[in-house]
Motif scaffolding. Structure first.
Motif, PDB file in Angstrom:
ATOM      1  N   ILE A  51      -9.463  -4.969   2.307  1.00 28.21           N
ATOM      2  CA  ILE A  51      -8.964  -3.627   2.619  1.00 28.21           C
ATOM      3  C   ILE A  51      -8.215  -3.038   1.420  1.00 28.21           C
ATOM      4  CG2 ILE A  51      -7.357  -2.321   4.078  1.00 28.21           C
ATOM      5  CD1 ILE A  51      -8.039  -4.257   6.355  1.00 28.21           C
ATOM      6  N   ALA A  52      -7.407  -3.863   0.757  1.00 24.53           N
ATOM      7  CA  ALA A  52      -6.617  -3.394  -0.386  1.00 24.53           C
ATOM      8  C   ALA A  52      -7.509  -2.916  -1.527  1.00 24.53           C
ATOM      9  CB  ALA A  52      -5.688  -4.506  -0.870  1.00 24.53           C
ATOM     10  N   LYS A  53      -8.570  -3.653  -1.814  1.00 21.63           N
ATOM     11  CA  LYS A  53      -9.467  -3.268  -2.896  1.00 21.63           C
ATOM     12  C   LYS A  53     -10.202  -1.972  -2.571  1.00 21.63           C
ATOM     13  CE  LYS A  53     -11.809  -6.600  -4.960  1.00 21.63           C
ATOM     14  NZ  LYS A  53     -12.618  -7.840  -5.151  1.00 21.63           N
ATOM     15  N   LYS A  54     -10.614  -1.812  -1.322  1.00 23.44           N
ATOM     16  CA  LYS A  54     -11.277  -0.573  -0.906  1.00 23.44           C
ATOM     17  C   LYS A  54     -10.299   0.602  -1.011  1.00 23.44           C
ATOM     18  CE  LYS A  54     -14.375  -2.974   2.347  1.00 23.44           C
ATOM     19  NZ  LYS A  54     -15.655  -2.651   1.730  1.00 23.44           N
ATOM     20  N   LEU A  55      -9.051   0.368  -0.615  1.00 22.66           N
ATOM     21  CA  LEU A  55      -8.027   1.403  -0.716  1.00 22.66           C
ATOM     22  C   LEU A  55      -7.804   1.794  -2.169  1.00 22.66           C
ATOM     23  CD1 LEU A  55      -5.755   3.139   0.513  1.00 22.66           C
ATOM     24  CD2 LEU A  55      -4.268   1.112   0.400  1.00 22.66           C
ATOM     25  N   GLY A  56      -7.784   0.805  -3.049  1.00 23.69           N
ATOM     26  CA  GLY A  56      -7.593   1.083  -4.469  1.00 23.69           C
ATOM     27  C   GLY A  56      -8.684   1.960  -5.042  1.00 23.69           C
ATOM     28  N   VAL A  57      -9.915   1.713  -4.653  1.00 20.85           N
ATOM     29  CA  VAL A  57     -11.047   2.523  -5.138  1.00 20.85           C
ATOM     30  C   VAL A  57     -10.892   3.966  -4.675  1.00 20.85           C
ATOM     31  CG1 VAL A  57     -13.531   2.903  -4.935  1.00 20.85           C
ATOM     32  CG2 VAL A  57     -12.661   0.604  -5.312  1.00 20.85           C
ATOM     33  N   LEU A  58     -10.577   4.157  -3.396  1.00 19.82           N
ATOM     34  CA  LEU A  58     -10.433   5.509  -2.857  1.00 19.82           C
ATOM     35  C   LEU A  58      -9.302   6.273  -3.532  1.00 19.82           C
ATOM     36  CD1 LEU A  58     -10.911   4.842   0.976  1.00 19.82           C
ATOM     37  CD2 LEU A  58     -12.437   6.165  -0.489  1.00 19.82           C
ATOM     38  N   LEU A  59      -8.151   5.628  -3.692  1.00 17.51           N
ATOM     39  CA  LEU A  59      -7.004   6.314  -4.286  1.00 17.51           C
ATOM     40  C   LEU A  59      -7.211   6.582  -5.769  1.00 17.51           C
ATOM     41  CD1 LEU A  59      -3.956   4.582  -2.560  1.00 17.51           C
ATOM     42  CD2 LEU A  59      -4.940   6.827  -2.072  1.00 17.51           C
ATOM     43  N   ASN A  60      -7.820   5.656  -6.461  1.00 15.25           N
ATOM     44  CA  ASN A  60      -8.100   5.865  -7.878  1.00 15.25           C
ATOM     45  C   ASN A  60      -9.031   7.055  -8.064  1.00 15.25           C
ATOM     46  OD1 ASN A  60     -10.001   4.886 -10.486  1.00 15.25           O
ATOM     47  ND2 ASN A  60      -7.794   4.680 -10.743  1.00 15.25           N
ATOM     48  N   PHE A  61     -10.035   7.146  -7.232  1.00 12.90           N
ATOM     49  CA  PHE A  61     -10.964   8.276  -7.280  1.00 12.90           C
ATOM     50  C   PHE A  61     -10.251   9.584  -6.947  1.00 12.90           C
ATOM     51  CE2 PHE A  61     -14.169  11.088  -5.397  1.00 12.90           C
ATOM     52  CZ  PHE A  61     -15.144  11.082  -6.393  1.00 12.90           C
ATOM     53  N   SER A  62      -9.181   9.483  -6.146  1.00 14.46           N
ATOM     54  CA  SER A  62      -8.444  10.669  -5.714  1.00 14.46           C
ATOM     55  C   SER A  62      -7.396  11.120  -6.722  1.00 14.46           C
ATOM     56  CB  SER A  62      -7.763  10.395  -4.362  1.00 14.46           C
ATOM     57  OG  SER A  62      -8.700  10.005  -3.398  1.00 14.46           O
ATOM     58  N   GLY A  63      -7.280  10.425  -7.841  1.00 14.55           N
ATOM     59  CA  GLY A  63      -6.368  10.860  -8.887  1.00 14.55           C
ATOM     60  C   GLY A  63      -5.100  10.061  -9.025  1.00 14.55           C
ATOM     61  N   PHE A  64      -5.017   8.909  -8.369  1.00 13.58           N
ATOM     62  CA  PHE A  64      -3.833   8.060  -8.469  1.00 13.58           C
ATOM     63  C   PHE A  64      -4.019   6.988  -9.534  1.00 13.58           C
ATOM     64  CE2 PHE A  64      -3.585   9.728  -4.186  1.00 13.58           C
ATOM     65  CZ  PHE A  64      -2.235   9.875  -3.935  1.00 13.58           C
ATOM     66  N   ASP A  65      -2.913   6.580 -10.129  1.00 14.44           N
ATOM     67  CA  ASP A  65      -2.900   5.361 -10.934  1.00 14.44           C
ATOM     68  C   ASP A  65      -2.632   4.205  -9.975  1.00 14.44           C
ATOM     69  OD1 ASP A  65      -3.434   6.349 -13.472  1.00 14.44           O
ATOM     70  OD2 ASP A  65      -1.326   6.826 -13.847  1.00 14.44           O
ATOM     71  N   ILE A  66      -3.454   3.184 -10.056  1.00 15.53           N
ATOM     72  CA  ILE A  66      -3.375   2.081  -9.109  1.00 15.53           C
ATOM     73  C   ILE A  66      -2.947   0.799  -9.811  1.00 15.53           C
ATOM     74  CG2 ILE A  66      -4.658   0.673  -7.446  1.00 15.53           C
ATOM     75  CD1 ILE A  66      -4.200   3.621  -6.655  1.00 15.53           C
ATOM     76  N   ILE A  67      -2.000   0.105  -9.192  1.00 13.16           N
ATOM     77  CA  ILE A  67      -1.595  -1.223  -9.644  1.00 13.16           C
ATOM     78  C   ILE A  67      -1.825  -2.178  -8.477  1.00 13.16           C
ATOM     79  CG2 ILE A  67       0.303  -2.684 -10.437  1.00 13.16           C
ATOM     80  CD1 ILE A  67       1.586  -0.151 -11.607  1.00 13.16           C
ATOM     81  N   MET A  68      -2.646  -3.184  -8.679  1.00 14.52           N
ATOM     82  CA  MET A  68      -2.922  -4.164  -7.636  1.00 14.52           C
ATOM     83  C   MET A  68      -2.072  -5.412  -7.880  1.00 14.52           C
ATOM     84  SD  MET A  68      -5.395  -2.679  -5.821  1.00 14.52           S
ATOM     85  CE  MET A  68      -6.060  -4.052  -4.857  1.00 14.52           C
ATOM     86  N   THR A  69      -1.433  -5.918  -6.835  1.00 15.51           N
ATOM     87  CA  THR A  69      -0.672  -7.160  -7.001  1.00 15.51           C
ATOM     88  C   THR A  69      -1.621  -8.337  -7.220  1.00 15.51           C
ATOM     89  OG1 THR A  69      -0.602  -7.564  -4.611  1.00 15.51           O
ATOM     90  CG2 THR A  69       1.245  -6.357  -5.586  1.00 15.51           C
TER      91      THR A  69
END
Length: 234
Positions: free
Chosen positions: A72-90
């Motif tokens: 779920i976290a990885k899918k969320l990261g893809v969506l938010l990154n595409f939406s213009g966010f900088d993503i940091i995954m633990t």
């Protein structure tokens, strides 16, 4: 219509995110600094709970929490990154974040401290931790969001995510957001607005089946992403 919407979220999630961006003026308006003219990309730390030696909760069929959290976290990261966010995954694989070996207790303490350090290094971020629930009563079900009391914005963030999950994915969910207690290390010591999203119950047979389904995981990640977008809009 709602059933049809839920059915096709995996196929049209990208299109829907584009619509959200356009509707909110996300990149073009809300996050442009009028003085320097640069585009502000909000930072989200996405924490896939547990990992490595720490599997988290285990369902009756052997399903381990850490694996679904990561998906779920990885899918969320893809969506938010595409939406213009900088993503940091633990974490992006089945590893913990501990840098100290030894007993499980020592490794766990190191793991949690290292996750907190990401907040220390990114004071302008928000922190969204993905987890699953488990209870002695198998009837318990539904996602629930917990927020840190350290930042007033955290309750707003939690409320938006809870509302989004309810409206888009779990219309019968009557759970409300709750303030984290001292028993939750991450929320007690959070250095930025932080929430824990308990996406469902491994102890509920019907919900477990959904949580193991890749399409449902995509739906959950989309609902969480929509809540985060609503938070930044507010």
């Amino acid at each position: 219509m709602k059933d049809l919407f839920k059915r096709f979220i995996p196929q049209f999630s990208t299109l829907l995110v584009i619509c959200l961006i356009a509707g909110y003026g996300f990149i073009k308006k809300d996050f442009i600094d009028t003085k320097s003219k640069y585009i502000y990309r909000p930072t989200v730390i996405i924490d896939a709970g547990h990992g490595g030696f720490d599997g988290g909760a285990v369902a009756s069929d052997g399903t381990v929490e850490k694996d679904i959290n990561l998906s779920i976290a990885k899918k969320l990261g893809v969506l938010l990154n595409f939406s213009g966010f900088d993503i940091i995954m633990t974490r992006t694989d089945d590893t913990a974040t501990n840098t100290i070996e030894g007993s499980i207790a020592k490794r766990k303490k190191s793991d949690l401290k290292n996750r907190l350090e990401l907040m220390e290094k990114n004071k302008d971020a928000i922190y969204v931790s993905i987890h699953l629930n488990k209870f002695t009563t198998s009837s318990a079900n539904g996602a629930q969001v917990f927020y840190t009391p350290n930042f007033k914005e955290a309750s707003t963030l939690g409320g938006e995510i809870q509302s989004s999950i309810t409206s888009l994915l779990q219309p019968d969910n009557t759970r409300v957001i709750k303030m984290g207690t001292s028993s939750t290390y991450i929320l007690k010591n959070a250095k930025v607005p932080a929430v824990i999203v308990e996406c469902g119950f491994l102890s509920n047979t019907n919900e477990l089946k959904k949580l193991k389904d890749k399409k449902y995981q995509t739906q959950m990640s989309f609902a969480i992403a929509a809540g985060i977008l609503n938070f930044y809009k507010e």
